[in-house]
Design a protein around this motif. Structure first.
Motif, PDB file in Angstrom:
ATOM      1  N   PRO A 116       0.512  -1.162   0.019  1.00 29.58           N
ATOM      2  CA  PRO A 116      -0.474  -0.136  -0.048  1.00 29.58           C
ATOM      3  C   PRO A 116       0.622   1.305   0.188  1.00 29.58           C
ATOM      4  O   PRO A 116       1.041   2.096  -0.076  1.00 29.58           O
ATOM      5  N   ALA A 117       1.808   0.964   0.702  1.00 34.05           N
ATOM      6  CA  ALA A 117       2.354   2.344   1.066  1.00 34.05           C
ATOM      7  C   ALA A 117       3.551   2.761  -0.473  1.00 34.05           C
ATOM      8  O   ALA A 117       4.228   3.665  -0.607  1.00 34.05           O
ATOM      9  N   LEU A 118       3.034   1.660  -1.446  1.00 36.12           N
ATOM     10  CA  LEU A 118       4.011   2.761  -2.683  1.00 36.12           C
ATOM     11  C   LEU A 118       2.812   2.469  -3.673  1.00 36.12           C
ATOM     12  O   LEU A 118       3.266   3.286  -5.055  1.00 36.12           O
ATOM     13  N   ARG A 119       2.243   1.684  -3.784  1.00 34.56           N
ATOM     14  CA  ARG A 119       0.873   1.848  -4.597  1.00 34.56           C
ATOM     15  C   ARG A 119       0.066   3.774  -5.348  1.00 34.56           C
ATOM     16  O   ARG A 119       0.320   3.575  -6.473  1.00 34.56           O
ATOM     17  N   GLY A 120       1.132   4.455  -4.799  1.00 33.43           N
ATOM     18  CA  GLY A 120       0.456   5.681  -4.953  1.00 33.43           C
ATOM     19  C   GLY A 120       1.008   6.277  -6.077  1.00 33.43           C
ATOM     20  O   GLY A 120       0.962   6.083  -7.945  1.00 33.43           O
ATOM     21  N   ARG A 121       2.638   5.291  -5.886  1.00 34.46           N
ATOM     22  CA  ARG A 121       3.717   5.732  -7.508  1.00 34.46           C
ATOM     23  C   ARG A 121       3.611   5.118  -8.514  1.00 34.46           C
ATOM     24  O   ARG A 121       3.606   5.266  -9.235  1.00 34.46           O
TER      25      ARG A 121
END
Length: 527
Positions: free
Chosen positions: A141-146
């Motif tokens: 989840p912490a990298l899904r924005g990128r």
């Protein structure tokens, strides 16, 4: 408490791959090809008519048929990814798309090219939802924005690069090379996907809801067909008792039956209605629909304005809007990082607000040139990227990974239908406003002609505006009078078109304001 423990267990699970960015790059290659081909063929319409002896309507279906097949199958192909694995469906989709591209390049008749394009649309529909499902599967989840930022960059860039690349290929190599170049890229993508992309299954076996497939495909097909063909048939009769309105109505009724069947189906529905129980998915789908509704037709309208009212070539027009696409790609990546840090809701709201401002700044005047559009296009480019990535992230946040394919297919379908509705609605508004404005502008200029030509000038200008062109001068006139007639006709058409575009931009801005109402944004993600 149980849900929280389950979420923690998923978070502690070993990663599907240690190279998620490589996986995403490979998946996005096929995705880029499919989006590129959705727009690149537009500039080849005159060449196809000339080389294949095709009618204008036939060639329009070469363009629209791809969009129709692509749009109606996304729910089904997303669910197939859940059932058979995202990599498998992606590889099959790229393979079908590549084979169809070769068929397009070798087509010897309009019918062959049309069938090949429909198969291309099938390939695009097979591969598209798997990219979103892959992001949910391989990225924490912490990298899904990128990751969604990279996805959004391609969404913004490919449709604009298409006409530019198409113009270059047409000028130097011919229309068949538009399709030939897909073949080596597609083959390389298949090989890389089989070697480097993990299988990515949803974790359990799924059965395909065939009744749901039939209802959703037929319903979406009827709605999409009616909206695409509406203006061509003047929103009236297609054949016998069948009209565009009846086709669209039948499609809506079929989708109502589809939702009712999905509600009653206990196990393995094609579209799990539980998806809409998650606030972010439901609201994100609505905002996505509004976003596509307001924005997808805008570039189409501006392209028409530049080419028809200002006389730009397809290549020149593509170069004018290219910087906006580059800014969309850059800001999408940047917005993805901000979404990871602060949550997608606030970035999304800022993006929608920027789009409204950009549309208002881009409003054309009677003498607007390409340079006058630049400030608005810059704002639209930056804001589009700041909208798409956080919108996708917020919509998919909290979706059960086992339903990633279904969620991807449903959300993509909602946006596609929004885009089709927006193109039809804004296109109809443009047509109505252009006819009215052309009549008014022609009436103002008719005094510059001989008295016996004035009424005809106004009538011809109004009629020609329905076909997006100024009227031809009557035969048998003195050369000086002919030149004066054509000059006034072109001036009335260009000025009327500018007024019509202003009305469309205001309407699009008003639609986007719906997504900015308090309470419509997705809930902030848990960081």
């Amino acid at each position: 408490m149980v849900a929280k423990r389950a979420h923690q267990t998923k978070s502690c699970a070993p990663p599907v791959t240690r190279r998620p960015w490589l996986v995403l790059a490979i998946m996005c290659t096929g995705f880029f090809m499919s989006l590129l081909d959705g727009s690149i063929v537009n500039v080849a319409v005159p060449a196809l008519i000339h080389d294949l002896g095709a009618s204008y309507d036939h060639v329009l279906w070469v363009v629209d048929g791809y969009l129709l097949i692509f749009s109606v199958l996304l729910i089904t192909t997303g669910r197939l990814g859940d059932a058979f694995g995202y990599r498998r469906l992606y590889v099959v989709g790229v393979g079908v798309f590549t084979a169809a591209s070769a068929w397009c390049a070798l087509a010897g008749s309009p019918d062959q090219l049309l069938v090949a394009r429909l198969v291309q649309g099938l390939g695009g529909a097979l591969l598209f939802p798997q990219v979103i499902s892959a992001i949910l599967t391989v990225f924490p989840p912490a990298l899904r924005g990128r990751a969604f930022g990279m996805f959004g960059a391609i969404v913004g860039l490919a449709p604009i690069i298409g006409p530019v690349a198409g113009g270059v290929l047409l000028d130097h190599l011919g229309w068949r090379w538009i399709f030939v170049l897909n073949v080596p890229v597609g083959l390389a993508t298949v090989v890389l996907a089989l070697r480097c992309v993990p299988p990515m299954r949803s974790g359990r076996r799924h059965r395909l809801d065939l009744v749901g497939v039939a209802l959703s495909t037929t319903g979406l097909g009827a709605i999409t067909f009616g909206l695409i063909e509406g203006q061509r048939y003047d929103w009236g009769t297609i054949a016998g008792p069948v009209s565009t309105t009846s086709v669209i109505t039948a499609g809506v009724l079929l989708l109502v039956v589809f939702v009712a069947v999905q509600h009653r189906r206990g196990a393995e529905p094609l579209m799990p209605l539980a998806l809409f129980g998650a606030r972010n998915f439901a609201v994100g789908g609505g905002v996505g629909f509004v976003f596509q509704l307001g924005m997808i037709g805008i570039m189409f309208v501006l392209v028409l304005y530049l080419q028809l009212a200002r006389g730009y070539s397809a290549l020149q027009t593509g170069l004018v809007v290219l910087p906006s696409a580059v800014l969309t790609a850059a800001s999408s990546t940047w917005a993805g990082r901000l979404s990871d840090r602060f949550g997608g809701k606030y970035v999304l709201m800022a993006g929608l607000g920027g789009l409204v401002l950009g549309l208002l700044v881009a409003m054309t005047g009677p003498r607007s040139s390409a340079w006058d559009l630049v400030p608005g296009l810059v704002l639209i480019g930056l804001a589009s990227g700041a909208t798409f990535a956080p919108l996708q992230q917020a919509t998919m946040d909290g979706v059960d990974p086992r339903l990633a394919g279904a969620a991807s297919g449903v959300s993509s379908t909602i946006r596609q239908v929004g885009g089709v509705v927006g193109t039809a609605a804004l296109g109809a508004l443009l047509s109505v406003r252009l006819s009215a404005a052309a009549r008014s502008e022609a009436a103002e200029r008719a005094g510059g002609l001989l008295e016996d030509l004035r009424a005809r000038f106004v009538a011809d200008s109004t009629a020609a505006a329905r076909h997006y062109s100024p009227p031809a001068s009557p035969s048998g006139l003195d050369p000086v009078v002919t030149g004066r007639y054509e000059q006034l006709a072109a001036d009335a058409f260009a000025t009327g078109f500018a007024h019509a575009v202003r009305a469309v931009l205001v309407a699009a801005a008003a639609l986007l304001c719906v997504g900015l109402r308090p309470g419509t944004g997705p809930a902030p993600q848990a960081r």
